[in-house]
Design an enzyme around this catalytic site. Sequence first.
Site, PDB file in Angstrom:
ATOM      1  N   LYS A  90       2.563   2.330  -5.028  1.00  0.00           N
ATOM      2  CA  LYS A  90       3.307   1.858  -6.206  1.00  0.00           C
ATOM      3  C   LYS A  90       2.550   2.116  -7.499  1.00  0.00           C
ATOM      4  O   LYS A  90       3.159   2.399  -8.540  1.00  0.00           O
ATOM      5  CB  LYS A  90       3.583   0.356  -6.072  1.00  0.00           C
ATOM      6  CG  LYS A  90       4.449  -0.022  -4.882  1.00  0.00           C
ATOM      7  CD  LYS A  90       4.686  -1.515  -4.818  1.00  0.00           C
ATOM      8  CE  LYS A  90       3.433  -2.323  -4.542  1.00  0.00           C
ATOM      9  NZ  LYS A  90       2.804  -2.030  -3.245  1.00  0.00           N
ATOM     10  N   GLY A  91       1.214   2.013  -7.453  1.00  0.00           N
ATOM     11  CA  GLY A  91       0.423   2.185  -8.666  1.00  0.00           C
ATOM     12  C   GLY A  91       0.658   3.528  -9.327  1.00  0.00           C
ATOM     13  O   GLY A  91       0.828   3.621 -10.543  1.00  0.00           O
ATOM     14  N   ASP A 138       0.819  -1.222   0.000  1.00  0.00           N
ATOM     15  CA  ASP A 138       0.000   0.000   0.000  1.00  0.00           C
ATOM     16  C   ASP A 138       0.852   1.270   0.000  1.00  0.00           C
ATOM     17  O   ASP A 138       0.410   2.318   0.480  1.00  0.00           O
ATOM     18  CB  ASP A 138      -0.954   0.034   1.215  1.00  0.00           C
ATOM     19  CG  ASP A 138      -1.772  -1.224   1.356  1.00  0.00           C
ATOM     20  OD1 ASP A 138      -2.386  -1.634   0.357  1.00  0.00           O
ATOM     21  OD2 ASP A 138      -1.789  -1.812   2.454  1.00  0.00           O
ATOM     22  N   SER A 194       6.058  12.151  -3.857  1.00  0.00           N
ATOM     23  CA  SER A 194       4.646  12.341  -4.185  1.00  0.00           C
ATOM     24  C   SER A 194       3.985  13.197  -3.110  1.00  0.00           C
ATOM     25  O   SER A 194       4.120  12.930  -1.916  1.00  0.00           O
ATOM     26  CB  SER A 194       3.935  10.987  -4.276  1.00  0.00           C
ATOM     27  OG  SER A 194       2.545  11.160  -4.430  1.00  0.00           O
ATOM     28  N   VAL A 195       3.258  14.236  -3.564  1.00  0.00           N
ATOM     29  CA  VAL A 195       2.614  15.163  -2.632  1.00  0.00           C
ATOM     30  C   VAL A 195       1.101  15.260  -2.883  1.00  0.00           C
ATOM     31  O   VAL A 195       0.461  16.250  -2.562  1.00  0.00           O
ATOM     32  CB  VAL A 195       3.264  16.565  -2.701  1.00  0.00           C
ATOM     33  CG1 VAL A 195       4.674  16.536  -2.139  1.00  0.00           C
ATOM     34  CG2 VAL A 195       3.272  17.095  -4.135  1.00  0.00           C
ATOM     35  N   GLY A 196       0.540  14.219  -3.473  1.00  0.00           N
ATOM     36  CA  GLY A 196      -0.895  14.183  -3.749  1.00  0.00           C
ATOM     37  C   GLY A 196      -1.202  13.009  -4.659  1.00  0.00           C
ATOM     38  O   GLY A 196      -0.299  12.419  -5.265  1.00  0.00           O
ATOM     39  N   LYS A 244       3.054  10.272  -0.322  1.00  0.00           N
ATOM     40  CA  LYS A 244       2.148  10.804   0.701  1.00  0.00           C
ATOM     41  C   LYS A 244       2.846  11.730   1.708  1.00  0.00           C
ATOM     42  O   LYS A 244       2.477  11.779   2.883  1.00  0.00           O
ATOM     43  CB  LYS A 244       1.425   9.670   1.423  1.00  0.00           C
ATOM     44  CG  LYS A 244       0.435   8.939   0.514  1.00  0.00           C
ATOM     45  CD  LYS A 244      -0.571   8.136   1.309  1.00  0.00           C
ATOM     46  CE  LYS A 244      -1.733   7.683   0.424  1.00  0.00           C
ATOM     47  NZ  LYS A 244      -2.799   7.014   1.173  1.00  0.00           N
ATOM     48  N   GLY A 250      -4.413  -4.050  -4.790  1.00  0.00           N
ATOM     49  CA  GLY A 250      -5.139  -3.004  -5.499  1.00  0.00           C
ATOM     50  C   GLY A 250      -4.270  -1.787  -5.706  1.00  0.00           C
ATOM     51  O   GLY A 250      -3.746  -1.228  -4.750  1.00  0.00           O
ATOM     52  N   HIS A 251      -4.063  -1.390  -6.961  1.00  0.00           N
ATOM     53  CA  HIS A 251      -3.301  -0.185  -7.267  1.00  0.00           C
ATOM     54  C   HIS A 251      -4.278   0.926  -7.638  1.00  0.00           C
ATOM     55  O   HIS A 251      -5.019   0.816  -8.612  1.00  0.00           O
ATOM     56  CB  HIS A 251      -2.330  -0.432  -8.429  1.00  0.00           C
ATOM     57  CG  HIS A 251      -1.158  -1.290  -8.040  1.00  0.00           C
ATOM     58  ND1 HIS A 251      -0.215  -1.709  -8.940  1.00  0.00           N
ATOM     59  CD2 HIS A 251      -0.786  -1.779  -6.850  1.00  0.00           C
ATOM     60  CE1 HIS A 251       0.700  -2.431  -8.311  1.00  0.00           C
ATOM     61  NE2 HIS A 251       0.362  -2.491  -7.042  1.00  0.00           N
ATOM     62  N   GLN A 291       1.966  -5.900  -3.248  1.00  0.00           N
ATOM     63  CA  GLN A 291       2.286  -5.961  -1.812  1.00  0.00           C
ATOM     64  C   GLN A 291       3.622  -5.279  -1.513  1.00  0.00           C
ATOM     65  O   GLN A 291       3.978  -4.330  -2.194  1.00  0.00           O
ATOM     66  CB  GLN A 291       2.268  -7.413  -1.301  1.00  0.00           C
ATOM     67  CG  GLN A 291       0.896  -8.047  -1.261  1.00  0.00           C
ATOM     68  CD  GLN A 291       0.572  -8.804  -2.528  1.00  0.00           C
ATOM     69  OE1 GLN A 291       1.427  -9.340  -3.198  1.00  0.00           O
ATOM     70  NE2 GLN A 291      -0.701  -8.868  -2.861  1.00  0.00           N
TER      71      GLN A 291
END
Length: 424
Positions: free
Chosen positions: A16-17, A13, A413-415, A331, A40-41, A224
């Site tokens: 990665k997607g 989680d 990543s910021v969003g 995040k 789930g991506h 995963q």
Amino acid sequence: MSVTVVVGSQWGDEGKGKIVDILSAEMNYVVRYQGGANAGHTLNLKGEQYILHLIPSGILHPQTTCIIGNGVVVDPEALLEEMRFLESKGIEVDGRLQISERAHVIFDFHKILDKVRESDSSEKRIGTTGRGIGPAYSDKINRCGIRMVDLVDEKVFIELLHSRLRSVNKSLEKIYDHPPLPIDEMVNKYLQMRTQIIPFIKDTSLALYQAVTSGKKVLMEGAQGTLLDVDHGTYPFVTSSNPVSAGACIGSGIGPTQINEILGVMKAYTTRVGEGPFPTELTGSEGDEIREIGKEYGATTGRPRRCGWFDLVIARYAARVNGLTGLAITKLDVLDQMKSIKICTSYRYTGNEINEFPADLSRLERCEPVYQELPGWQSNTSEATRYRELPDNAQKYLQFLEEQIGVPIRMVSVGPMRKKTIIK
């Protein structure tokens, strides 16, 4: 030659997607090398959210060929549903998706076995998704699984499925006191799906070899994360395959000398779904705040994720076992309003400080995190498009992680949107 592996470096989680989606814009092939529909991506494109479970994230880029490798266990029902969903959104799948002829198939009886085992009081609860992943991999190792190539010949397929169902029914009745499954009904169900899937079944190992030797760009994506790896994770609270970077070779059929770069994805904090020890877990209001701001709920199951501070012991371990050459931190914006931020730098066990991640879970459960506290930045990072535009304390936080892990940060990543990504 250009082969990049993207690997989750915590408990999955990690985002990665999105990272794969961004990198896929320059790739000719994107390959999923392990796992199944339990992963789930989540992707955001033009304000719309896509959750992909089996088809690689690169499908959103029209120039990319997507491959489901031999290391994946494929649920035909979930696969066809995902294909229909993508086509309903105007995303072409036909001619752009290949499924390894050596990939194993998940059937309904695998899902049933998964659920009865998880609910059996005599067996340890693992916290599986109930998608049949573990039982399918068990069949693979026990050499009684059914592969994609077995679908091609109808007579062979019927014989194999009949035989496997008879064996499963014995187990269900005698071990789990479960009623037998209707064999003919189940065989007919998969016969109908079989014809829709056959055109996508290919020798994908050969296709990848030809792609790599002709200079094509290839991206390998794992599902995963490192700590859910069946060999290197928090066993037995793990998945049934190898998400680590070495699994990319086994799960796709290419050699290790063909890999150039291994990018580890880590959240700016830590999350976990399911059972098992979690040294930096926050059980109070801070954990709740991170969960709500970060929307930390499983893309596949909807289960709330357990949240905690960033763990450098885990990060250094992931860097070592994966051979990471770069990091993608996701995040970061979730921490924007924190007055101060803690980072676990080591563990304390029976009065002694340890820096290595223990294999013994009873020991891990008794480990206490040793924290270093850094000042928060309490300002919005989501509008930053360049690294230098991040608040000073956010840059110091990232620099600290980079120095402590010993691997350079390549992306931040910021969003959730594509554009909310800084390439460093």
